[in-house]
Design an enzyme around this catalytic site. Structure first.
Site, PDB file in Angstrom:
ATOM      1  N   CYS A 222       0.804  -1.226   0.000  1.00  0.00           N
ATOM      2  CA  CYS A 222       0.000   0.000   0.000  1.00  0.00           C
ATOM      3  C   CYS A 222       0.832   1.268   0.000  1.00  0.00           C
ATOM      4  O   CYS A 222       0.286   2.376  -0.037  1.00  0.00           O
ATOM      5  CB  CYS A 222      -0.948  -0.017   1.200  1.00  0.00           C
ATOM      6  SG  CYS A 222      -1.927  -1.533   1.270  1.00  0.00           S
ATOM      7  N   HIS A 362      -2.403   8.364   5.953  1.00  0.00           N
ATOM      8  CA  HIS A 362      -2.633   6.997   5.471  1.00  0.00           C
ATOM      9  C   HIS A 362      -3.968   6.491   6.017  1.00  0.00           C
ATOM     10  O   HIS A 362      -4.783   5.969   5.259  1.00  0.00           O
ATOM     11  CB  HIS A 362      -1.487   6.097   5.913  1.00  0.00           C
ATOM     12  CG  HIS A 362      -1.554   4.708   5.364  1.00  0.00           C
ATOM     13  ND1 HIS A 362      -1.598   4.445   4.010  1.00  0.00           N
ATOM     14  CD2 HIS A 362      -1.586   3.495   5.983  1.00  0.00           C
ATOM     15  CE1 HIS A 362      -1.659   3.136   3.818  1.00  0.00           C
ATOM     16  NE2 HIS A 362      -1.649   2.537   4.997  1.00  0.00           N
ATOM     17  N   GLU A 373       0.182   5.928  13.370  1.00  0.00           N
ATOM     18  CA  GLU A 373       0.514   7.049  12.487  1.00  0.00           C
ATOM     19  C   GLU A 373       0.410   8.381  13.233  1.00  0.00           C
ATOM     20  O   GLU A 373       1.293   9.243  13.121  1.00  0.00           O
ATOM     21  CB  GLU A 373      -0.401   7.053  11.263  1.00  0.00           C
ATOM     22  CG  GLU A 373      -0.111   8.202  10.305  1.00  0.00           C
ATOM     23  CD  GLU A 373      -1.030   8.223   9.088  1.00  0.00           C
ATOM     24  OE1 GLU A 373      -0.722   8.960   8.134  1.00  0.00           O
ATOM     25  OE2 GLU A 373      -2.054   7.509   9.108  1.00  0.00           O
ATOM     26  N   LYS A 393      -9.438   7.846   2.499  1.00  0.00           N
ATOM     27  CA  LYS A 393      -9.961   6.482   2.526  1.00  0.00           C
ATOM     28  C   LYS A 393     -11.315   6.377   3.213  1.00  0.00           C
ATOM     29  O   LYS A 393     -12.012   5.371   3.036  1.00  0.00           O
ATOM     30  CB  LYS A 393      -8.957   5.555   3.224  1.00  0.00           C
ATOM     31  CG  LYS A 393      -7.641   5.378   2.478  1.00  0.00           C
ATOM     32  CD  LYS A 393      -6.711   4.453   3.228  1.00  0.00           C
ATOM     33  CE  LYS A 393      -5.379   4.301   2.528  1.00  0.00           C
ATOM     34  NZ  LYS A 393      -4.526   5.515   2.648  1.00  0.00           N
ATOM     35  N   HIS A 398      -9.686   1.775   0.856  1.00  0.00           N
ATOM     36  CA  HIS A 398      -8.238   1.623   0.736  1.00  0.00           C
ATOM     37  C   HIS A 398      -7.923   0.989  -0.607  1.00  0.00           C
ATOM     38  O   HIS A 398      -8.181  -0.200  -0.818  1.00  0.00           O
ATOM     39  CB  HIS A 398      -7.720   0.757   1.879  1.00  0.00           C
ATOM     40  CG  HIS A 398      -6.231   0.730   1.997  1.00  0.00           C
ATOM     41  ND1 HIS A 398      -5.392   1.330   1.085  1.00  0.00           N
ATOM     42  CD2 HIS A 398      -5.413   0.163   2.931  1.00  0.00           C
ATOM     43  CE1 HIS A 398      -4.139   1.135   1.442  1.00  0.00           C
ATOM     44  NE2 HIS A 398      -4.125   0.431   2.567  1.00  0.00           N
ATOM     45  N   PHE A 457       2.144  -3.308   3.958  1.00  0.00           N
ATOM     46  CA  PHE A 457       2.575  -4.579   4.525  1.00  0.00           C
ATOM     47  C   PHE A 457       4.063  -4.778   4.211  1.00  0.00           C
ATOM     48  O   PHE A 457       4.530  -4.482   3.114  1.00  0.00           O
ATOM     49  CB  PHE A 457       1.778  -5.731   3.914  1.00  0.00           C
ATOM     50  CG  PHE A 457       0.399  -5.929   4.502  1.00  0.00           C
ATOM     51  CD1 PHE A 457      -0.150  -5.034   5.391  1.00  0.00           C
ATOM     52  CD2 PHE A 457      -0.356  -7.041   4.144  1.00  0.00           C
ATOM     53  CE1 PHE A 457      -1.414  -5.223   5.929  1.00  0.00           C
ATOM     54  CE2 PHE A 457      -1.625  -7.246   4.675  1.00  0.00           C
ATOM     55  CZ  PHE A 457      -2.157  -6.333   5.569  1.00  0.00           C
TER      56      PHE A 457
END
Length: 471
Positions: A222, A362, A373, A393, A398, A457
Site C-alpha cells: 500500500c 494513510h 501514524e 480512505k 483503501h 505490509f
C-alpha cells in the site's frame, strides 16, 4: 503477504531510489523559490542547518498533469467535488456473489469505460489493473497538454513511466490458476504471465505511447504509489528523464482478493452499514474497506515544463522511503519508522516542520495503524494546532497500491482549491487524535506545504511533500 509476493515480481533498475550525490543549488532569474530560513528540529531535538529548497530548474520537479480512475469516475475535478461533498463511494459488492464472505462490501468501480483510450481487442483481454493504469496515464497526459499528437513535441527518449501495483493482474492470475486446476495447462491463456506481472502496466503504457525513458514498476504493497513518485522524481533530478508518468493502479475486488484480506482479519465487517464502515480514528473502527482504481501524476523538471509552456499545478518538493523492520503487517509501536520517514522527507524537500500545515494521512481505519501514524506524526510536529489532517480512505476505501496516487491527487487539489475534503464517519474519535481531522464537513484552508503518507505490509513507509508552485 503482499510484501512477500512483491519481491519476486518487481523489475527495477539498480539503485532506482538513490538520491543525487551532489545536489547543488543554482539561482536562476525566472524560477526563484521562496525560502523560509527556519532551523530544522528533528524528533530527537538535534538542530541542523536551516533547510534550503532546490533552486536548479533542472532538478526542481513540478506536477503538470493528473489522471485517475476511481469509484467516483475518471474525471479529476468530479472526483474532488465528490470528496468535498463528503460522499461515500462504498457499497455492497455485486461484481460476484459475496454473500458467503464475512465482508461483503467495498469501493467497487461501476460503469468504467476505456473508450477512446484502449482499443476493443485489448479492452476484452486486459486485466482491469492494466486498463486503469492506461486510462489514468493517458488522462494525466491530456491534462498536461500532451494528449494525442502533442506528445510528439517532446523527446520520448527522456520520458518514462513508473506506475506500480501492490497485487498486479489478480483477475488474470486467478483465472489462470482456475483453468489449470479444472481444465489442464493447455487451457492457460498465453497472456497469463504478461498480464499478471506487476511491471506490465508501465510497459504497455510506454509501448502505446512510444516513451523510451526509465520504465519499471515498484511493488511495496500500500506504499507503492509514493515509492513511485519518489523514484520518478529522482530520475528527473539525476538528469535521466525530463518527464515521468508515475503513480499506482489496483483492481483486487475479486473473490481471491477479498478472501485474502478476510483471512488476514484486516477488513471491516460492518455489512449492515457499508457507507460508515471506513471510519479512521473513530473508536468503533473495525478494519479497512477495500477500494480500487488508479492515480497518476505527470512529473517534469521545471526547465522542461517551462520550455514547453506546460500547465504547472503544483511542485513536488521531496520524499522519503524506509522500512519499519518490525513485522509483516503490524506497525512499530514506537512509530520510529514513520517518524523518521517524515523527517527524511522534510529534509529532502528543504522544508521545516513548521511549514507543514496539511497532512493527507494513510489512515486506513485499522485499530493499530491509525493511532501508530498519529503518534509518529506527533514526534515530528511539536505543535498540532496549525495542522489539519484528513482521510481520503473514509470515502473511497483503501485502494492498496493505488491509494497514494489517488491521495496525491486529492492533496494537489487541496493546494489548488484552498478546500480540504472532510474525513467522514467521525462519530466518536480517539482522545489521542488531537488534530483537526476535518470531521464530516469540508473546510477552507490555505495549504503552505502538504505531506501525503502511505505505508504498506512489510513495514514499507513512504512520505511525499507538495506545495503550490512559486517561480
Amino acid at each position: 503477504m503482499q510484501a512477500l509476493q512483491s519481491s519476486s515480481l518487481r523489475a527495477s533498475p539498480p539503485n532506482p531510489l538513490r538520491l543525487p550525490s551532489n545536489r547543488q543549488s543554482h539561482q536562476i532569474a525566472n524560477a526563484r523559490p521562496v525560502r523560509r530560513q527556519r532551523s530544522f528540529i528533528s524528533a530527537s531535538a538535534s538542530t541542523v542547518s536551516a533547510p534550503k529548497r532546490e533552486t536548479d530548474p533542472k532538478k526542481r520537479v513540478v506536477i503538470t498533469g493528473m489522471g485517475l480512475v476511481s469509484v467516483f469516475g475518471n474525471d479529476v475535478d468530479a472526483y474532488y467535488e465528490k470528496l468535498l461533498s463528503g460522499e461515500s463511494g462504498i457499497s455492497l459488492i455485486d461484481r460476484f456473489d459475496a454473500s458467503k464472505f464475512p465482508t461483503r462490501f467495498g469501493g467497487q468501480i461501476r460503469g468504467f469505460s476505456s473508450e477512446g483510450y484502449i482499443d476493443g481487442k485489448n479492452e476484452r483481454r486486459l486485466d482491469d489493473c492494466l486498463k486503469y493504469c492506461i486510462v489514468a496515464g493517458k488522462k494525466a497526459l491530456e491534462s498536461a497538454n500532451l494528449g494525442g499528437d502533442k506528445l510528439n513535441t517532446i523527446d520520448k527518449r527522456k520520458a518514462g513511466v513508473l506506475v506500480g501495483t501492490g497485487m498486479g493482474g489478480l483477475t488474470v492470475f486467478s483465472e489462470g490458476v482456475q483453468n489449470l486446476i479444472e481444465k489442464g495447462h493447455r487451457r492457460i491463456s498465453p497472456f497469463f504471465i504478461p498480464y499478471a506481472i506487476t511491471n506490465m502496466g508501465s510497459a504497455l503504457l510506454a509501448i502505446d505511447l512510444g516513451l523510451m525513458g526509465p520504465n519499471y514498476s515498484i511493488s511495496t504493497a500500500c506504499a507503492t504509489s509514493n515509492y513511485c513518485f519518489y523514484a520518478a522524481a529522482n530520475h528527473i533530478r539525476r538528469g535521466e528523464a525530463d518527464m515521468m508518468i508515475a503513480g499506482g493502479t489496483e483492481a483486487a475486488i475479486i473473490p481471491i482478493g477479498l478472501g485474502g484480506f478476510v483471512a488476514c482479519r484486516a477488513l471491516s465487517q460492518r455489512n449492515d452499514d457499508p457507507q460508515t464502515a471506513s471510519r479512521p480514528w473513530d473508536k468503533a473502527r473495525d478494519g479497512f474497506v477495500m477500494g480500487e482504481g488508479a492515480g497518476v501524476l505527470v512529473m517534469e523538471s521545471l526547465e522542461h515544463a517551462m520550455n514547453r509552456g506546460a500547465p504547472i499545478v503544483a511542485e513536488y518538493l521531496g520524499g522519503a522511503v524506509n522500512c519499519d523492520a518490525h513485522h509483516m503487517t503490524d506497525p512499530r509501536a514506537d512509530g520510529l519508522g514513520v517518524s523518521s520517514c517524515i523527517e527524511r522527507c522534510l529534509e529532502d524537500a528543504g522544508v521545516s516542520p513548521e511549514e507543514v500545515n496539511y497532512i493527507n494521512a494513510h489512515a486506513t481505519s485499522t485499530l493499530a495503524g491509525d493511532l501508530a501514524e498519529i503518534n509518529a506524526i506527533k514526534k515530528v510536529f511539536k505543535s498540532t494546532s496549525g495542522i489539519k489532517i484528513n482521510a481520503t480512505k473514509s470515502m473511497i476505501g483503501h485502494c492498496l497500491g493505488a491509494a497514494g496516487g489517488l491521495e496525491a491527487i486529492a492533496t494537489v487539489k487541496a493546494i489548488n482549491t484552498g478546500w480540504l475534503h472532510p474525513s467522514i464517519n467521525q462519530f466518536n474519535p480517539e482522545q489521542a487524535v488531537d488534530f483537526d481531522t476535518v470531521p464530516n464537513e469540508k473546510k477552507q484552508h490555505e495549504v503552505d506545504v502538504a505531506i501525503s503518507n502511505s505505508f504498506g505490509f512489510g513495514g514499507h513507509n513512504s512520505v511525499v511533500a507538495f506545495s503550490a508552485f512559486k517561480p
